[in-house]
Enzyme design. Structure first.
Site, PDB file in Angstrom:
ATOM      1  N   LYS A   1      -5.936  77.136  18.372  1.00  0.00           N
ATOM      2  CA  LYS A   1      -4.920  77.388  19.409  1.00  0.00           C
ATOM      3  C   LYS A   1      -4.156  78.660  19.055  1.00  0.00           C
ATOM      4  CE  LYS A   1      -1.759  74.376  21.922  1.00  0.00           C
ATOM      5  NZ  LYS A   1      -0.824  73.265  21.690  1.00  0.00           N
TER       6      LYS A   1
HETATM    7  C1  E4P Z   1       0.160  71.487  24.268  1.00  0.00           C
HETATM    8  O1  E4P Z   1      -0.835  72.101  24.054  1.00  0.00           O
HETATM    9  C2  E4P Z   1       1.510  72.081  24.316  1.00  0.00           C
HETATM   10  O2  E4P Z   1       1.852  72.620  23.087  1.00  0.00           O
HETATM   11  C3  E4P Z   1       2.481  71.003  24.743  1.00  0.00           C
HETATM   12  O3  E4P Z   1       1.953  70.371  25.887  1.00  0.00           O
HETATM   13  C4  E4P Z   1       3.884  71.515  24.981  1.00  0.00           C
HETATM   14  O4  E4P Z   1       4.638  70.450  25.523  1.00  0.00           O
HETATM   15  P1  E4P Z   1       6.237  70.467  25.604  1.00  0.00           P
HETATM   16  O5  E4P Z   1       6.650  71.499  26.591  1.00  0.00           O
HETATM   17  O6  E4P Z   1       6.586  69.074  26.062  1.00  0.00           O
HETATM   18  O7  E4P Z   1       6.745  70.769  24.220  1.00  0.00           O
END
Ligand code: E4P
Length: 217
Positions: A87
């Site tokens: 990622k």
């Molecule tokens: C996933 O890949 C993201 O990092 C995550 O969905 C972010 O979510 P949040 O906005 O609830 O922190």
């Protein structure tokens, strides 16, 4: 549509897996910190454990922000397990790194995406997934779901292979709307996935069926 769970909590991952609808996991540094995993060695072990539980794609996020460091960290993460998807944040060096990983056959998830322009760059660089953050857009009075539909439309027009991964999902309605908008994947907290089960008419109907069944059993 694939369902990923958005957590580093092993109990939640196991529960989602046992529920039978799980296609993968996404994590981020905040989720790792929330689940109390600290230190590189422990974090890497944790990723390996998650991969073994789900036997599916597991997004592991780099902390590095320069090209060389993202490459180094991403290659280390990818070496943990074939199921790891690296990622990478939506920054200039991140896009360069995604292109590098793509050329090397390392799968990537481009994160922190908040505009269609950013999603086009991620696809051009060869990202496996692009993660538009719906909830965080909603939080600042932008319609997050409009972005999902816009990206899906652009990717279809140009036949980009990058999959649209609706992220920052806050509840079951977001999952339904992401499905309507054509997202390939929704990454969700366990509560949002389980929230899809709920309907008062289901509960009322089941109660009636069970009470009627008692009359002839
Ligand atoms: C996933 O890949 C993201 O990092 C995550 O969905 C972010 O979510 P949040 O906005 O609830 O922190």
């Amino acid at each position: 549509m694939k369902f990923f769970i958005d957590t580093a909590n092993l109990d939640e991952i196991k529960e989602a897996k046992e529920f039978g609808v799980l296609d993968g996991v996404t994590t981020n540094p905040s989720l790792m910190a929330k689940s109390g995993v600290k230190g590189k060695e422990n974090i890497f072990k944790h990723y390996k454990t998650i991969c073994e539980i789900v036997d599916a794609d597991v997004s592991a996020e780099v902390i590095a922000t320069t090209y060389e460091e993202i490459i180094k960290e991403g290659e280390e993460l990818a070496a943990i397990d074939d199921r790891i998807v690296v990622k990478v944040p939506m920054i200039k060096d991140g896009i360069k790194a995604i292109k590098y990983f793509s050329d090397k056959g390392i799968r990537t998830n481009c994160t922190l995406v908040f505009s269609a322009g950013q999603a086009i760059l991620a696809a051009k660089a060869g990202a496996t997934y692009v993660s538009p953050f719906i909830g965080r857009l909603d939080d600042i009075s932008f319609e997050g779901m409009d972005l999902i539909a816009q990206i899906v439309d652009i990717y279809e027009t140009f036949s980009f292979d990058t999959q649209v991964l609706a992220a920052s999902i806050r509840g079951p309605l977001h999952i339904v709307q992401a499905a309507e908008s054509g997202a390939d994947v929704a990454t969700c907290p366990l509560s949002a996935i389980l929230g899809l089960l709920k309907h008062p008419l289901t509960d009322i109907g089941l109660e009636k069926f069970l009470s009627d069944a008692k009359n002839f059993s």
